[in-house]
Design an enzyme around this catalytic site. Structure first.
Site, short mmCIF file in Angstrom:
data_model
loop_
_atom_site.label_atom_id
_atom_site.label_comp_id
_atom_site.label_asym_id
_atom_site.label_seq_id
_atom_site.Cartn_x
_atom_site.Cartn_y
_atom_site.Cartn_z
N ILE A 82 34.83 47.52 42.30
CA ILE A 82 34.17 46.52 42.61
C ILE A 82 33.56 46.40 40.85
O ILE A 82 33.32 47.01 40.10
CB ILE A 82 32.87 46.84 43.28
CG1 ILE A 82 33.33 47.11 44.65
CG2 ILE A 82 31.78 45.85 43.07
CD1 ILE A 82 32.14 47.52 45.81
N ASN A 114 41.66 36.76 42.43
CA ASN A 114 41.95 37.98 43.39
C ASN A 114 42.58 37.59 44.81
O ASN A 114 42.42 36.36 45.22
CB ASN A 114 40.63 38.65 43.71
CG ASN A 114 40.62 39.82 44.63
OD1 ASN A 114 41.63 40.60 44.45
ND2 ASN A 114 40.12 39.97 45.84
N HIS A 159 42.73 38.70 48.72
CA HIS A 159 42.23 39.60 49.68
C HIS A 159 43.04 39.29 50.98
O HIS A 159 43.18 38.07 51.42
CB HIS A 159 40.73 38.86 49.84
CG HIS A 159 40.02 39.91 50.57
ND1 HIS A 159 39.51 41.12 50.80
CD2 HIS A 159 39.50 39.60 51.95
CE1 HIS A 159 38.86 41.71 51.66
NE2 HIS A 159 38.92 40.79 52.47
N SER A 174 43.65 35.53 51.33
CA SER A 174 43.00 34.40 50.64
C SER A 174 43.01 34.68 49.08
O SER A 174 42.93 35.91 49.04
CB SER A 174 41.53 34.44 51.18
OG SER A 174 41.44 34.31 52.69
N GLU A 191 29.87 37.91 43.63
CA GLU A 191 29.60 38.45 45.14
C GLU A 191 31.29 38.95 45.49
O GLU A 191 32.21 38.32 45.45
CB GLU A 191 29.76 37.35 46.09
CG GLU A 191 29.29 37.62 47.61
CD GLU A 191 29.09 36.39 48.67
OE1 GLU A 191 29.33 35.23 47.81
OE2 GLU A 191 29.41 36.79 49.80
N ASP A 211 34.52 39.64 47.14
CA ASP A 211 35.43 38.85 48.19
C ASP A 211 34.60 37.63 48.61
O ASP A 211 35.16 37.05 49.69
CB ASP A 211 35.75 39.69 49.19
CG ASP A 211 36.48 40.95 49.07
OD1 ASP A 211 36.37 42.06 49.61
OD2 ASP A 211 37.12 41.03 48.06
#
Ligand code: GRF
Length: 200
Positions: free
Chosen positions: A88, A103, A105, A132, A139, A141
């Site tokens: 994170i 990113n 996910h 995705s 925040e 994801d």
């Protein structure tokens, strides 16, 4: 386009990006927080510079991210790609790469942010699932979604079979979205939304 890829494990998404041979895209470095990440082997096979920044050597997230940002910036990237990167990131680091950090996910965001997405999709009796690609914001994801891919959840799926089906589609989705960025068709608008073509 200079790209730095961050990994923590197998690096199959890294491999998909390498195999895609995207025009005008150069992966200039692979950085892992895990010393034994197999993705580091993939980088070496591809003659790409790699580095390990082991989070276990740091007392807190802020000091880790300060060194991580400095390491990333040594490669002067135009884009930072998180590919199976399991850390994170602090808001400070994410803000520094606003609009140029992606990113992927393994869920149909905003559903199932966080971990164990396949188990949770099965538990929720979803009939479809997927992956995705999004811009990274503070925040977890939660950044603006750029593109998604859907797969069916089959009656006798378990987390492994469903995960494999999703992963195979990730390997198509990520190169596509990274190519859009390389083609300057993709931007994070001031309104916080992802824009493809006709950026605001
Ligand atoms: C996979 O669970 C994938 O869904 C997610 O990160 C994990 C490992 O990916 N994006 P990789 O094989 O290290 O790219």
């Amino acid at each position: 386009l200079r790209v730095v890829v961050l990994i923590s494990g197998s690096g199959s998404n890294l491999q998909a990006l390498l195999d895609a041979q995207i025009a005008h895209l150069e992966i200039v470095a692979v950085i892992s927080n895990e010393p034994k990440a197999f993705g580091l082997e993939r980088a070496q096979q591809a003659n790409i510079a790699s580095a390990v920044l082991n989070h276990r050597n740091y007392a807190d997230r802020a000091s880790y991210d300060a060194d991580l940002q400095q390491l990333i910036d040594q490669y002067a990237p135009d884009l930072v790609v998180l590919a199976g990167f399991m850390r994170i990131l602090t808001a400070t680091l994410v803000e520094h790469y606003r609009g140029r950090m992606l990113n992927i996910h393994p869920s149909l965001l905003p559903k199932f942010q966080g971990l164990h997405t396949h188990e949770r999709a099965l538990a929720a009796r979803e009939t479809e699932h997927g992956a995705s690609v999004h811009f990274v914001t503070a925040e977890l994801d939660g950044g603006p979604v750029i593109a998604q891919v859907r797969v069916p959840v089959l009656p006798n799926d378990d987390a492994e079979t469903l995960g494999a089906r999703v992963l195979a589609q990730e390997h198509r989705l990520y190169p596509t979205t990274v190519r859009w960025f390389a083609e300057k068709r993709l931007a994070l608008g001031a309104d916080g939304r992802a824009w493809l073509d006709g950026a605001p």
